[in-house]
Design a protein around this motif. Structure first.
Motif, PDB file in Angstrom:
ATOM      1  N   TRP A  10       0.793  -1.224   0.000  1.00 51.17           N
ATOM      2  CA  TRP A  10       0.000   0.000   0.000  1.00 51.17           C
ATOM      3  C   TRP A  10       0.828   1.279   0.000  1.00 51.17           C
ATOM      4  O   TRP A  10       0.268   2.361  -0.028  1.00 51.17           O
ATOM      5  CB  TRP A  10      -0.987   0.025   1.184  1.00 51.17           C
ATOM      6  CG  TRP A  10      -1.773  -1.224   1.302  1.00 51.17           C
ATOM      7  CD1 TRP A  10      -2.677  -1.737   0.383  1.00 51.17           C
ATOM      8  CD2 TRP A  10      -1.740  -2.183   2.371  1.00 51.17           C
ATOM      9  NE1 TRP A  10      -3.185  -2.924   0.821  1.00 51.17           N
ATOM     10  CE2 TRP A  10      -2.638  -3.238   2.043  1.00 51.17           C
ATOM     11  CE3 TRP A  10      -1.046  -2.239   3.575  1.00 51.17           C
ATOM     12  CZ2 TRP A  10      -2.845  -4.328   2.868  1.00 51.17           C
ATOM     13  CZ3 TRP A  10      -1.247  -3.334   4.399  1.00 51.17           C
ATOM     14  CH2 TRP A  10      -2.139  -4.354   4.048  1.00 51.17           C
ATOM     15  N   THR A  43      -3.010  -0.432 -12.919  1.00 52.60           N
ATOM     16  CA  THR A  43      -3.891  -1.387 -12.244  1.00 52.60           C
ATOM     17  C   THR A  43      -3.740  -2.803 -12.790  1.00 52.60           C
ATOM     18  O   THR A  43      -4.273  -3.748 -12.217  1.00 52.60           O
ATOM     19  CB  THR A  43      -5.360  -0.951 -12.379  1.00 52.60           C
ATOM     20  OG1 THR A  43      -5.687  -0.836 -13.770  1.00 52.60           O
ATOM     21  CG2 THR A  43      -5.593   0.390 -11.688  1.00 52.60           C
ATOM     22  N   ALA A 117      -7.110  -3.615  -0.976  1.00 47.02           N
ATOM     23  CA  ALA A 117      -7.078  -2.251  -0.460  1.00 47.02           C
ATOM     24  C   ALA A 117      -6.539  -2.240   0.969  1.00 47.02           C
ATOM     25  O   ALA A 117      -6.567  -3.258   1.672  1.00 47.02           O
ATOM     26  CB  ALA A 117      -8.479  -1.652  -0.501  1.00 47.02           C
ATOM     27  N   ALA A 146      -4.361   0.868  -3.213  1.00 43.69           N
ATOM     28  CA  ALA A 146      -4.875  -0.489  -3.381  1.00 43.69           C
ATOM     29  C   ALA A 146      -3.966  -1.234  -4.362  1.00 43.69           C
ATOM     30  O   ALA A 146      -3.673  -0.741  -5.446  1.00 43.69           O
ATOM     31  CB  ALA A 146      -6.315  -0.454  -3.889  1.00 43.69           C
TER      32      ALA A 146
END
Length: 225
Positions: A10, A43, A117, A146
């Motif tokens: 994170w 992502t 997350a 996340a």
């Protein structure tokens, strides 16, 4: 000497923002990494992408490097030693331990909608976070990224037994050097049980000393380099 800094889950490179200038003042060249999928907006990033980024940083250094992993990223620091044992002068593990070959990189939290997350502070109550103020916790949580499931569910692969010749220092924040030594010598950390040299250093902090003891952590890292 170049000191490659890899923050845990994170976190991106900004986690080291107070450590970096202190290391520079002490005469070193810190390289704080933002990993794919962990602060760069990718992502679709995978665990292998993160490994490739770290190995590239090792390769880019002019000479031997110290690779520092924090928390889950201790596994990544150890993979760097496996990939480049001739160039990694030392691995420093801050608040974590390396995974063995074939293990899942980070299986502590199940992905939801393709990402893991930040779960909030409840799982880290106690020694992990007792030294963090409410304001600091809020700031860290706001900056938490996340992490794609393809990162967390990656499989650790180790190939070169020369990694066991690379000196290792375990920096012990929320646990003691005595506890860490017991885990290693008791066989709970197979990779470190086979390492030629493992040193144990205490730091009076919780799990995130880069936030709560940045200057102390920087001086410790400088002394190891």
């Amino acid at each position: 000497m170049d000191i490659i800094l890899i923050a845990g889950m994170w976190l991106d490179a900004t986690a080291w923002h107070e450590v970096v200038p202190e290391l520079e003042r002490l005469g070193h060249r810190p390289v704080a990494l933002t990993l794919p999928g962990q602060g760069d907006g990718d992502t679709a990033a995978t665990y292998d992408d993160q490994v490739a980024t770290i190995v590239s940083a090792v390769d880019a250094a002019d000479g031997p490097v110290v690779v520092v992993g924090h928390s889950a990223a201790c596994a990544l620091a150890w993979v760097a030693a496996d990939a480049r044992p001739e160039k990694v002068a030392r691995v420093v593990l801050v608040g974590g331990m390396p995974n063995a070959d074939g293990e899942t990189y980070f299986g502590f939290f199940e992905p939801v909608d393709g990402v893991v997350a930040f779960p909030g502070w409840e799982p880290f109550e106690g020694p992990d976070s007792d030294d963090m103020s409410a304001e600091l916790k809020a700031r860290v949580a706001r900056g938490a990224v996340a992490v794609p499931a393809a990162v967390t569910r990656g499989v650790v692969r180790l190939h070169d037994e020369r990694r066991y010749e690379v000196p290792v220092t375990m920096v012990c924040p929320e646990f003691t050097p005595e506890q860490a030594r017991e885990w290693v010598e008791g066989g709970d950390v197979p990779e470190l049980a086979r390492a030629r040299q493992v040193d144990y250093v205490d730091i009076d902090s919780g799990h995130w000393p880069m936030h709560t003891r940045p200057r102390e952590l920087a001086r410790l890292l400088a002394d190891l380099s």
